[in-house]
Design an enzyme around this catalytic site. Structure first.
Site: not given
Length: 356
Positions: A219, A245-247, A265
């Site tokens: 996250d 991190g940035d997924f 979502h």
């Protein structure tokens, strides 16, 4: 889980003379707090002229949206929510007024009460916020700027409000965790990763239920101190690690099981597809992906999740709920074989896929 909206017309209502069942699910409580939204949908439908436009006729979603100025982003959930509340009838992709709406919500008819509804909404303050009508006309979330930023994102810069948000997320993931912990045969796995796992509440539950597992929570950096606090409190700090991190930009952690909970979502369909492709690349051969999220029912008749989708669209620039069949299709496109779908508490559905 108990749902109060068991029929198309019973969004939050309990039959007269029937005591209300105890509220035990977090979303049962949330839906009481959001009960104003069903009234907001009715007022918005009056403002947009939905009932007058239909009159005694039937129209498809595209034509009805064109005539009333409904934006494509929110239009379908809005119309289906009106149907789930018993105000419209949907059949073969076309909508008509329900008998009650035709009698009481079409301007000029003897039983018309729409004007009184508008007046009382204004007197009580219920109609003071035009955010819902704005969403329906423009597709934009409340307070969304030209870059797509919305007020909700500010919580990540406010530790106090972020803690409040995470507390609510813990309530939801805590209700879901027993079901996720029993969803697959975890004995065949040694590692798992929770993508966008917040401060690790779900991961901590899974780790506690299966002491042989080691897990990773991925996250944004702001979550790290909250994760470390929770992992220490739960006694799982030695078996869980946090990855900043940035997924979308960074590689996902490799693991036997990847969990995407309450993540899809928030994004457009193309971003959902990208994330599932990245999950396929990251999960070990023979491994499993678990996608759990608030989802509509496939028939799009359940009022609670349609209303929840509208709530999410009001606070996020891209969010909307989707159906289990949509999720399964995206997973298959990414390469997974879908093995099962399971209904969990908190208006949540899980779809399980395997990398063969």
């Amino acid at each position: 889980m108990r749902h109060t909206d068991s029929g198309p017309a019973g969004a939050f209502a309990v039959p007269a003379g029937t005591p209300a069942a105890p509220l035990d699910d977090p979303f049962d409580v949330m839906l009481v707090g959001w009960s104003f939204l069903s009234g907001g949908l009715l007022t918005a439908a009056l403002d947009l002229g939905v009932f007058d436009t239909l009159g005694n006729g039937r129209l498809g979603a595209e034509e009805l949206s064109l005539r009333t100025g409904l934006h494509a982003r929110a239009g379908r959930d809005f119309l289906d929510a009106l149907a789930s509340l018993g105000l419209l009838v949907r059949r073969d992709g076309r909508y008509r007024n329900s008998p009650g709406a035709a009698r009481h919500l079409v301007t000029g008819r003897p039983g018309y009460v729409g004007g009184f509804l508008r007046m009382t909404s204004e007197l009580t303050g219920a109609g003071a916020n035009g955010a819902l009508t704005g969403l329906l006309r423009t597709g934009s979330a409340r307070g969304q700027d030209a870059d797509g930023e919305v007020p909700f994102t500010r919580i990540f810069h406010d530790p106090g409000r972020l803690r409040q948000f995470l507390s609510a997320m813990d309530a939801f993931s805590g209700a879901i965790a027993p079901g996720v912990s029993a969803l697959i045969d975890w004995s065949a796995c040694t590692t798992f990763a929770d993508i966008g796992g917040g401060r690790g509440n779900l991961a901590a539950h899974v780790a506690a239920a299966h002491p042989h597992l080691r897990g990773t929570v991925l996250d944004r950096p702001a979550m790290r101190p909250f994760f470390e606090e929770l992992a220490a409190e739960r006694g799982v700090a030695k078996r869980l690690r946090f990855a900043e991190g940035d997924f979308f930009e960074d590689e996902l952690p490799r693991a036997d099981v990847l969990v995407l909970g309450g993540v899809l979502h928030d994004w457009s369909d193309d971003r959902r597809a990208l994330l599932l492709r990245k999950a396929y690349d990251a999960v070990e051969d023979g491994g499993t992906v678990i996608v759990y999220d608030n989802m509509t029912d496939d028939a799009r008749e359940r009022a609670s999740t349609l209303l929840l989708s509208v709530v999410m669209m009001l606070q996020s620039a891209r969010a909307r709920l989707f159906a289990p069949a949509e999720c399964a299709s995206w997973m298959c496109d990414a390469g997974f074989t879908v093995e099962r779908t399971a209904v969990l508490p908190a208006l949540t559905t899980a779809v399980v896929g395997r990398k063969i």
